[in-house]
Design a protein around this motif. Sequence first.
Motif, PDB file in Angstrom:
ATOM      1  N   GLU A  36      65.964   5.415 120.254  1.00 56.93           N
ATOM      2  CA  GLU A  36      65.144   6.275 119.412  1.00 56.93           C
ATOM      3  C   GLU A  36      65.467   6.019 117.948  1.00 56.93           C
ATOM      4  OE1 GLU A  36      66.046  10.325 120.400  1.00 56.93           O
ATOM      5  OE2 GLU A  36      67.968  10.314 119.335  1.00 56.93           O
ATOM      6  N   LEU A  37      64.474   6.257 117.110  1.00 58.90           N
ATOM      7  CA  LEU A  37      64.647   6.143 115.661  1.00 58.90           C
ATOM      8  C   LEU A  37      64.530   7.545 115.061  1.00 58.90           C
ATOM      9  CD1 LEU A  37      62.458   2.990 114.923  1.00 58.90           C
ATOM     10  CD2 LEU A  37      64.941   3.119 114.872  1.00 58.90           C
ATOM     11  N   ILE A  38      65.465   7.880 114.179  1.00 64.60           N
ATOM     12  CA  ILE A  38      65.529   9.218 113.579  1.00 64.60           C
ATOM     13  C   ILE A  38      65.185   9.085 112.100  1.00 64.60           C
ATOM     14  CG2 ILE A  38      66.981  11.240 113.177  1.00 64.60           C
ATOM     15  CD1 ILE A  38      68.795  10.097 115.453  1.00 64.60           C
ATOM     16  N   ARG A  83      56.066   6.464 120.345  1.00 69.29           N
ATOM     17  CA  ARG A  83      55.573   7.840 120.498  1.00 69.29           C
ATOM     18  C   ARG A  83      56.456   8.812 119.704  1.00 69.29           C
ATOM     19  NH1 ARG A  83      56.403  12.386 123.780  1.00 69.29           N
ATOM     20  NH2 ARG A  83      58.315  11.442 124.570  1.00 69.29           N
ATOM     21  N   ILE A  84      55.819   9.803 119.086  1.00 69.59           N
ATOM     22  CA  ILE A  84      56.567  10.857 118.391  1.00 69.59           C
ATOM     23  C   ILE A  84      57.160  11.777 119.459  1.00 69.59           C
ATOM     24  CG2 ILE A  84      56.477  12.721 116.702  1.00 69.59           C
ATOM     25  CD1 ILE A  84      55.937   9.988 115.521  1.00 69.59           C
ATOM     26  N   ALA A  85      58.469  11.650 119.654  1.00 68.53           N
ATOM     27  CA  ALA A  85      59.130  12.428 120.705  1.00 68.53           C
ATOM     28  C   ALA A  85      59.427  13.850 120.264  1.00 68.53           C
ATOM     29  CB  ALA A  85      60.425  11.735 121.139  1.00 68.53           C
ATOM     30  N   ALA A  86      59.728  14.034 118.984  1.00 70.07           N
ATOM     31  CA  ALA A  86      60.076  15.369 118.503  1.00 70.07           C
ATOM     32  C   ALA A  86      60.029  15.382 116.978  1.00 70.07           C
ATOM     33  CB  ALA A  86      61.465  15.784 118.987  1.00 70.07           C
ATOM     34  N   ILE A  87      59.888  16.585 116.433  1.00 67.55           N
ATOM     35  CA  ILE A  87      60.072  16.834 114.997  1.00 67.55           C
ATOM     36  C   ILE A  87      61.002  18.023 114.915  1.00 67.55           C
ATOM     37  CG2 ILE A  87      58.958  17.387 112.803  1.00 67.55           C
ATOM     38  CD1 ILE A  87      56.390  16.173 113.843  1.00 67.55           C
ATOM     39  N   ILE A 105      61.166   9.043 116.854  1.00 67.96           N
ATOM     40  CA  ILE A 105      60.212   8.087 117.437  1.00 67.96           C
ATOM     41  C   ILE A 105      60.875   7.367 118.606  1.00 67.96           C
ATOM     42  CG2 ILE A 105      58.817   6.013 117.023  1.00 67.96           C
ATOM     43  CD1 ILE A 105      58.576   6.806 114.130  1.00 67.96           C
ATOM     44  N   GLU A 106      60.188   7.356 119.739  1.00 70.05           N
ATOM     45  CA  GLU A 106      60.619   6.561 120.893  1.00 70.05           C
ATOM     46  C   GLU A 106      59.879   5.226 120.858  1.00 70.05           C
ATOM     47  OE1 GLU A 106      59.959   8.641 124.494  1.00 70.05           O
ATOM     48  OE2 GLU A 106      61.626  10.045 124.218  1.00 70.05           O
TER      49      GLU A 106
END
Length: 824
Positions: A36-38, A83-87, A105-106
């Motif tokens: 994942e990218l933060i 895909r935007i996994a979370a905010i 982002i996944e």
Amino acid sequence: MSSAVTVFEFHGGIHPEQNKTQSLQLPLGKPKLPEELILPLGQHIGQASRPLVNVGDHVLKGQTVAINNGFLSSFLHAPTSGRIAAIEERAIAHPSGLSDLCIIIEPDHKETWCDLRPLPLWQESTKTNVLTYLAEMGIVGMGGAGFPTQVKLQGAQKNDLEYLIINAAECEPYITADDMLIREKTAQLIQGIQILQFLIEANHVIIGIEDNKTNAIELLKNELRARQLDKQIKLAVVPTKYPSGGEKQLIQLLTNKEVPSGKHPIDIGIICQNVGTCSAIYDAVVLGQPLISRITTLTGAALSQPQNVDVLLGTPIKHLLDYAGCDSSQLQRLIMGGPMMGFTLENQSVPVVKTTNCILAGSAKELPQPDPEQACIRCGMCEQACPASLLPQQLLWFTKSQEFEKAEHYNLFDCIECGACSYVCPSSIPLVQYYRHGKSAIREAREATVKSDHAKLRFEARKARQEAEAAEKEAKRLARKKPAPKKEAAKTDVSASATATSPTTGGSADTPTKSTNNDASKKLKIDLAIAKAKLKKLEKALTAAQEETRTEEITQIQTEVDEQKKTIDQLEVELAKVAPPAKATKVTNSEEASVKQLKIDSAIAKASVKKLEKAIKRAEDINAPELEELKNQLQPAIQRANELETSLSAAQEALAKSSTPAVVQSAELSEQAQADVKKLKIDIAIANAAVKKVKKNIDTMKSEGQDDTSIDASGLPRKLSESETKVTALQAKLVALTSTTPSSATTASDTTASPTEVNPLADKIKKQKIAIALAKAQISKLNKRLEKEPENAAEIQVAISEKQTAQTTAEVELAQLLNTQEKN
């Protein structure tokens, strides 16, 4: 090179062990994608970005996922497709160790790019378009605090620049990211510098680089020579010395100019940019790629494979440590940045951001625990090492004893926190930590003061609004309580009946016309009442917007208020045509309330301008990121205050004319009296114009940034006071002339006061006496304030003049009312 650049010296500096060769043994690496990218929304100085995506959205590589959220803000782009996994809140790379809002982002491992939009004809484009494009590409300074590049370049366009300095010094130990970038992307770097020069047009362009980067120096020389740019872009090799890569120190090395305390390089015609920023500008303009990756140094004794890597933004530090072969048993301390100015990371899951130039994984031998702090022995070594020519010993004492005003006086904010003083201190005193604490305490105190001033302004505005509403309610209550003048109504009915039946005036033949006029008058009165109610609602909304300083809403609502006032004026004109008054009407409660509301609005607007000016001054003192935003709010606030002042003057003039009971139709006065009245009115209009002109000149000087001392020296406040006094005197003459002129239409019945008219006259006399007493009290208070605050003499003198004018006006009106009372 065609001609060598003279290299000067700066005060202080140290020579710590370089430790740069470890990370240059391997070629530039490229880690694989993490799970994942933060992406933190605050990867730059100023306001955090605003998300454009939602959880579950699919994004492409290079797609915008967050936009700028203010003047000092930046765009943010997806480093890869996925895909935007979370905010959500995640730990970020910051000395505080706190968390912040991040986009997660996944990756889908497809690396699918979005549509790229380069600027191949950037030399034919306007500079504004290129700057806007750089903002949309998310370019920020990559060698320091992450200042948005377009903001820095916009400031450069407003000044004549002597030097554009490209910072390639990279003086801090261990870090070799810029060295590797120059080796890998020499041609791209030079083209990025050319784009920068196109935007700012400096007289001289110099690349400053330390002499320990021999390979990079040779590559730069060859590239400049091959492109025949060695005369336009000079290469200056400076001695290896920490902190020669500091912005102000490099400027002094290359130009022998010192940036004054509290100023910026742009103030002396110089702008600096990091080589990483130049390379990112090339990628954006020529390739159309936003800032989604950077070169970062992975080094330290705990790594088996120290090297430089081209890493995507948002990559977790843990992923990079595994890539470089980190031995957790050897890892004593993890630092983001170098050993001198970096900060410790307590969490390995924090991500790489736009300003991450180094990850230092040090062993216990490499980064030992500091010795216990001991007493200062006053050796003076810290002063000798300080590159900013400060007095670290005095600053230490002031910050320890919380004497922050004295610390500011000794230029605490000129400290660049390089750590040279702590490095040489034999007593192991963490001087930099004390200075950081002092700066933080001062900033918090300033912010608290600004918030307090803003809260006070809102409270005063709210209180003024409530008082205005209470006064309006009281006026309505008195209007409902006052009985209708039955005798006058009966007289009017009889007169109307006689007129309708009189054969000399047409008799019944004129009745249909009067009936039509009555219907039209009734409809116009209804429309006028609706329009005034709408105006009142808009004025309340405008007051609320002014309290919260919502600039855009203020402008929109003000436009609607102006349009509504025009509508009311048109309706009143049409109503006057349908049913013209037989004699001058008295001032209505609504007119008085309108003038009172205008006074309140004008006072609130002036207070807003003063508060904004004070906030701007405080922001300039600390170089706050909100400075430009505050400056952008100042001009609309000044314009709004000027408009309200003009409207108030016009309303007061209209009120004075309508409230003068002795002013009658020109036909009722003698020819000589008519001429005198006309001449006085012309003189009053000229005097009012002079007052407005002086006020406009004062407002112009304030908008240009001139202080109260300069305004006072210009003599404008004195002229304003004299002009207002003249207006008051002329108005008093007009009142005296019209009140003593006999009217041919006056009868005995007109001079006989009815019982219902006694109380209103007494109320008016009482109000004027209160106004005089209040004005005297305010003048006394202002005089005391003048003694305590001589630095604000110009502003206070203007206020005293206004109060004296108000007192004189009230005294004239009181004398007139007492004269009327005696006649009755």
